[in-house]
Design a protein around this motif. Structure first.
Motif, short mmCIF file in Angstrom:
data_model
loop_
_atom_site.label_atom_id
_atom_site.label_comp_id
_atom_site.label_asym_id
_atom_site.label_seq_id
_atom_site.Cartn_x
_atom_site.Cartn_y
_atom_site.Cartn_z
N GLU A 32 -9.30 4.24 2.49
CA GLU A 32 -8.92 5.59 2.93
C GLU A 32 -9.36 6.65 1.92
OE1 GLU A 32 -5.20 6.01 4.80
OE2 GLU A 32 -5.15 3.95 5.50
N VAL A 56 0.49 -11.19 9.02
CA VAL A 56 -0.22 -9.90 9.09
C VAL A 56 -1.62 -10.10 9.67
CG1 VAL A 56 -1.10 -7.97 7.73
CG2 VAL A 56 1.12 -8.94 7.19
N GLN A 79 -8.21 6.38 8.50
CA GLN A 79 -7.37 6.79 9.64
C GLN A 79 -8.09 7.89 10.40
OE1 GLN A 79 -4.28 5.72 10.43
NE2 GLN A 79 -3.64 4.62 8.60
N SER A 137 -4.01 1.01 12.93
CA SER A 137 -2.85 1.87 12.76
C SER A 137 -2.20 1.56 11.41
CB SER A 137 -1.84 1.61 13.87
OG SER A 137 -2.50 1.49 15.09
N ASN A 138 -1.19 2.36 11.03
CA ASN A 138 -0.43 2.10 9.79
C ASN A 138 0.15 0.70 9.85
OD1 ASN A 138 0.61 5.45 9.88
ND2 ASN A 138 -0.57 4.57 8.23
N GLY A 139 -0.03 -0.04 8.77
CA GLY A 139 0.56 -1.37 8.70
C GLY A 139 -0.23 -2.45 9.43
N ALA A 140 -1.43 -2.12 9.93
CA ALA A 140 -2.21 -3.12 10.67
C ALA A 140 -2.71 -4.24 9.75
CB ALA A 140 -3.39 -2.45 11.37
N GLY A 141 -2.91 -3.92 8.47
CA GLY A 141 -3.39 -4.95 7.55
C GLY A 141 -4.72 -4.62 6.89
N LYS A 142 -5.12 -3.33 6.95
CA LYS A 142 -6.42 -2.94 6.39
C LYS A 142 -6.43 -3.11 4.87
CE LYS A 142 -5.95 1.22 8.01
NZ LYS A 142 -4.61 1.08 8.61
N THR A 143 -5.38 -2.60 4.20
CA THR A 143 -5.33 -2.72 2.74
C THR A 143 -5.23 -4.19 2.34
OG1 THR A 143 -4.30 -0.55 2.59
CG2 THR A 143 -4.10 -1.96 0.66
N THR A 144 -4.51 -4.96 3.13
CA THR A 144 -4.40 -6.40 2.83
C THR A 144 -5.79 -7.04 2.86
OG1 THR A 144 -2.20 -6.42 3.81
CG2 THR A 144 -3.31 -8.55 3.62
N HIS A 203 6.11 -13.11 7.78
CA HIS A 203 5.46 -11.99 8.48
C HIS A 203 3.94 -12.23 8.52
CE1 HIS A 203 4.49 -7.39 8.43
NE2 HIS A 203 4.17 -7.96 9.57
N GLN A 255 -6.07 3.61 -2.62
CA GLN A 255 -5.47 4.79 -1.98
C GLN A 255 -4.91 5.76 -3.00
OE1 GLN A 255 -2.70 3.95 1.18
NE2 GLN A 255 -4.15 2.60 2.16
N PHE A 270 2.96 -12.70 4.76
CA PHE A 270 3.89 -12.44 3.66
C PHE A 270 5.21 -13.06 4.10
CE2 PHE A 270 0.83 -8.92 3.36
CZ PHE A 270 0.42 -9.07 2.04
N1 LIG Z 1 3.07 -7.63 -0.93
C1 LIG Z 1 3.59 -7.55 0.30
N2 LIG Z 1 4.74 -8.18 0.61
C2 LIG Z 1 5.25 -8.14 1.84
N3 LIG Z 1 4.68 -7.48 2.87
C3 LIG Z 1 3.53 -6.83 2.64
C4 LIG Z 1 2.92 -6.82 1.34
N4 LIG Z 1 1.77 -6.10 1.41
C5 LIG Z 1 1.69 -5.66 2.69
N5 LIG Z 1 2.73 -6.09 3.42
C6 LIG Z 1 2.94 -5.84 4.86
O1 LIG Z 1 1.77 -6.20 5.55
C7 LIG Z 1 1.49 -5.28 6.60
C8 LIG Z 1 0.10 -4.72 6.43
O2 LIG Z 1 0.09 -3.84 5.32
P1 LIG Z 1 -1.24 -3.07 4.87
O3 LIG Z 1 -0.87 -2.24 3.69
O4 LIG Z 1 -2.34 -4.04 4.71
O5 LIG Z 1 -1.52 -2.15 6.14
P2 LIG Z 1 -2.58 -0.98 6.33
O6 LIG Z 1 -3.31 -1.25 7.61
O7 LIG Z 1 -3.41 -0.81 5.12
O8 LIG Z 1 -1.62 0.27 6.51
P3 LIG Z 1 -1.79 1.83 6.07
O9 LIG Z 1 -2.77 2.44 7.02
O10 LIG Z 1 -0.40 2.35 6.30
O11 LIG Z 1 -2.21 1.89 4.64
C9 LIG Z 1 2.61 -4.23 6.57
O12 LIG Z 1 3.58 -4.61 7.52
C10 LIG Z 1 3.14 -4.35 5.17
O13 LIG Z 1 4.50 -4.02 5.13
#
Ligand SMILES: Nc1ncnc2c1ncn2[C@@H]1O[C@H](COP(=O)(O)OP(=O)(O)OP(=O)(O)O)[C@@H](O)[C@H]1O
Length: 253
Positions: free
Chosen positions: A160, A20, A192, A39-46, A18, A85, A15
């Motif tokens: 999740e 990911v 998680q 962990s939170n923010g690792a990139g799973k939802t991405t 950044h 989620q 992004f």
């Molecule tokens: N549209 C976006 N624009 C900018 N940054 C983004 C965007 N979507 C996600 N991110 C960043 O990408 C990283 C991964 O986010 P993601 O939601 O995939 O994590 P996650 O592993 O699912 O976290 P969680 O367990 O908290 O849901 C985070 O740092 C988030 O801030």
């Protein structure tokens, strides 16, 4: 026919500046449960958003249900379903009406029958005519799952799924997921709750700092940490201990 439901090779996603995902590789077998931990923010939802065609990659070769994600996203969309989620149901409508709406959108042939079957399967027959505003969190989650699997998708993504559920509702959800697998549906889930992965997943992958740092069956992951010997009792490592050991080790490099 291929036995692979998802194949991901060299997936990268940033992004802006950044980064990911920095080269993610994994495969999911048809009819299995694959759990992605991180962990939170690792990139799973991405990863889920990319695999469900909601986000574009920067790089990588991906196939979902036999279709190339880049060149054939429509075919992918026809075969998958996603529970996000945030519970995606309409509070004013009843459970039955919500399901009927999804059945219409998916052009299901025996709509009424499919809706009733689904209410029965997810234990919502009695509450079927009540507005969703009166449902508990667990009931809404069950309805959300019912909507996800209506029309028998080949592959279901659960981001999740047990967030916000009490222990009893979580156990009921696990049974629902096991039933989905028995019906031949492949399940890709993020969680998680490490116990959830331990209970349900055929294969588990841990995403850390943009890469999958370990993946395998629970037995294979257990082999990473030797069992602790406490007097004469052998204690197998839990997934939580494995997760902390591999993520802390990598983080310290
Ligand atoms: N549209 C976006 N624009 C900018 N940054 C983004 C965007 N979507 C996600 N991110 C960043 O990408 C990283 C991964 O986010 P993601 O939601 O995939 O994590 P996650 O592993 O699912 O976290 P969680 O367990 O908290 O849901 C985070 O740092 C988030 O801030």
């Amino acid at each position: 026919m291929s036995n692979t439901a998802i194949s991901v090779k060299g997936l990268e996603k940033s992004f802006k500046d950044h980064e990911v995902l920095k080269g993610v590789d994994f495969e999911v077998k048809k009819g299995s449960v694959f759990a992605l931990l991180g962990s939170n923010g690792a990139g799973k939802t991405t990863i889920i958003k990319i695999l469900t065609t909601l986000l574009k990659t920067n790089k990588g070769e991906i196939e979902v249900c036999g279709a190339n994600l880049r060149t054939n996203p429509e075919q992918v969309r026809e075969k998958i379903s996603l529970t996000g989620q945030n519970v995606a149901v309409d509070d004013i409508l009843s459970g039955r009406e919500n399901l009927d709406l999804v059945a219409k959108l998916r052009h299901l042939p025996n709509r009424k029958e499919a809706v009733e079957d689904s209410l029965r399967r997810f234990d919502l027959l009695e509450a079927g005519d009540r507005a969703l505003a009166t449902y508990s969190g667990g009931m809404k989650r069950r309805l959300d799952l019912a909507m996800t699997v209506l029309g028998s998708p080949e592959l279901v993504f659960l981001d999740e799924p047990s967030v916000g559920l009490d222990p009893e509702a979580r156990l009921a959800l696990w049974d629902v997921i096991r039933d989905m697998v028995k019906a031949g549906i492949t399940v890709f889930l993020t969680t998680q709750y490490l116990e959830e992965a331990e209970q349900l997943a055929d294969r588990i992958a841990i995403l850390h700092e943009g890469k999958i740092i370990v993946q395998g069956t629970m037995e294979e992951l257990k082999a990473i940490l030797p069992p602790k010997k406490v007097e004469y009792v052998e204690k197998q490592p839990t997934l939580e201990e494995i997760f902390l050991a591999v993520t802390v080790k990598k983080g310290a490099e």
